[in-house]
Design a protein around this motif. Structure first.
Motif, short mmCIF file in Angstrom:
data_model
loop_
_atom_site.label_atom_id
_atom_site.label_comp_id
_atom_site.label_asym_id
_atom_site.label_seq_id
_atom_site.Cartn_x
_atom_site.Cartn_y
_atom_site.Cartn_z
N MET A 1 8.56 18.89 -16.12
CA MET A 1 8.12 17.53 -15.86
C MET A 1 7.06 17.55 -14.78
O MET A 1 7.20 18.24 -13.78
N ARG A 2 6.03 16.78 -14.98
CA ARG A 2 4.97 16.68 -14.00
C ARG A 2 5.12 15.37 -13.24
O ARG A 2 4.71 14.32 -13.73
N LEU A 3 5.73 15.44 -12.07
CA LEU A 3 5.79 14.29 -11.19
C LEU A 3 5.05 14.69 -9.94
O LEU A 3 5.51 15.55 -9.18
N THR A 4 3.90 14.11 -9.73
CA THR A 4 3.04 14.53 -8.63
C THR A 4 3.46 13.84 -7.33
O THR A 4 4.37 13.02 -7.30
N THR A 5 2.74 14.16 -6.27
CA THR A 5 3.01 13.56 -4.97
C THR A 5 2.83 12.04 -5.02
O THR A 5 3.47 11.33 -4.25
N LYS A 6 2.00 11.55 -5.92
CA LYS A 6 1.80 10.11 -6.03
C LYS A 6 3.12 9.40 -6.29
O LYS A 6 3.46 8.43 -5.61
N GLY A 7 3.87 9.87 -7.26
CA GLY A 7 5.16 9.27 -7.57
C GLY A 7 6.17 9.46 -6.46
O GLY A 7 6.89 8.53 -6.09
N ARG A 8 6.22 10.66 -5.91
CA ARG A 8 7.16 10.94 -4.82
C ARG A 8 6.85 10.08 -3.60
O ARG A 8 7.76 9.51 -2.98
N PHE A 9 5.58 10.02 -3.22
CA PHE A 9 5.19 9.21 -2.06
C PHE A 9 5.46 7.73 -2.28
O PHE A 9 5.87 7.02 -1.37
N ALA A 10 5.22 7.25 -3.49
CA ALA A 10 5.46 5.83 -3.78
C ALA A 10 6.94 5.50 -3.63
O ALA A 10 7.30 4.49 -3.02
N VAL A 11 7.82 6.35 -4.15
CA VAL A 11 9.26 6.11 -4.03
C VAL A 11 9.68 6.21 -2.57
O VAL A 11 10.44 5.36 -2.07
N THR A 12 9.19 7.19 -1.85
CA THR A 12 9.52 7.35 -0.43
C THR A 12 9.07 6.13 0.37
O THR A 12 9.83 5.61 1.20
N ALA A 13 7.86 5.67 0.13
CA ALA A 13 7.33 4.52 0.87
C ALA A 13 8.11 3.25 0.54
O ALA A 13 8.41 2.44 1.44
N MET A 14 8.48 3.08 -0.72
CA MET A 14 9.27 1.90 -1.09
C MET A 14 10.67 1.96 -0.47
O MET A 14 11.21 0.92 -0.06
N LEU A 15 11.24 3.14 -0.38
CA LEU A 15 12.55 3.28 0.27
C LEU A 15 12.43 2.94 1.75
O LEU A 15 13.27 2.22 2.30
N ASP A 16 11.40 3.43 2.40
CA ASP A 16 11.16 3.12 3.81
C ASP A 16 11.04 1.60 4.00
O ASP A 16 11.66 1.01 4.89
N LEU A 17 10.23 0.97 3.15
CA LEU A 17 10.05 -0.48 3.21
C LEU A 17 11.38 -1.21 3.01
O LEU A 17 11.73 -2.12 3.78
N ALA A 18 12.14 -0.81 2.02
CA ALA A 18 13.42 -1.46 1.72
C ALA A 18 14.40 -1.34 2.88
O ALA A 18 15.18 -2.27 3.14
N MET A 19 14.36 -0.24 3.58
CA MET A 19 15.29 -0.02 4.69
C MET A 19 14.91 -0.80 5.94
O MET A 19 15.75 -1.02 6.80
#
Length: 162
Positions: A1-19
């Motif tokens: 599976m090709r999940l680049t840093t774009k997807g990882r960073f987006a999920v990380t940033a959204m988690l940070d925002l949600a917290m």
């Protein structure tokens, strides 16, 4: 599976925002600092997240970003799709031309894997990630308290011996 840093960073940033959003809008500069993600990269990602109606921007002093939906209504798949991140394990990008103009013998295997991965990511909500992260933080605090008590007991025992 090709999940680049774009997807990882987006999920990380959204988690940070949600917290952190319960304290008001969260700045990208704060997310950038906490998560070590380039501010300009976050600006690009949040532009896409805003267009996908996952976040709202608040202008002016005290501004930043807030979630546009309840955290239980945002899945990891929603975030990845919003930033145009393909979840694709096929070699051909789903075009069925894995071997020149023909599809490879394992094309269906990788296509089914894509479906399974996307289904899994659709079931993982931002709320569950926040809950998991809070549990890890609580466990880390409890571990530190236990270590501190042991250290102070050891020092007290050593002091009474002397």
């Amino acid at each position: 599976m090709r999940l680049t840093t774009k997807g990882r960073f987006a999920v990380t940033a959204m988690l940070d925002l949600a917290m952190r959003e319960e304290g008001g809008p969260v700045t990208l500069a704060g997310i950038s600092e906490r998560q070590s993600i380039s501010l300009s990269y976050l600006e690009q990602l949040f532009g896409k997240l805003r267009r996908a109606e996952l976040v709202d921007s608040v202008r002016g002093p005290g501004g930043g970003y807030t979630l546009a939906k309840q955290i239980c209504d945002i899945s990891v798949a929603d975030i990845i799709v919003a930033v145009d991140e393909p979840v694709d394990a096929t070699q051909c990008g789903g075009r069925e031309n894995c071997r020149g103009s023909q599809r490879c013998m394992t094309h269906d295997l990788w296509t089914n894997l894509n479906v399974t991965i996307f289904d899994y990511l659709s079931k993982v909500s931002l709320a569950s990630l926040v809950q998991e992260q809070h549990a890890k933080e609580q466990q880390a605090k409890e571990t530190c308290v236990v270590q501190d008590k042991r250290d102070s007991n050891a020092h007290a025992a050593a002091g009474s011996v002397l």
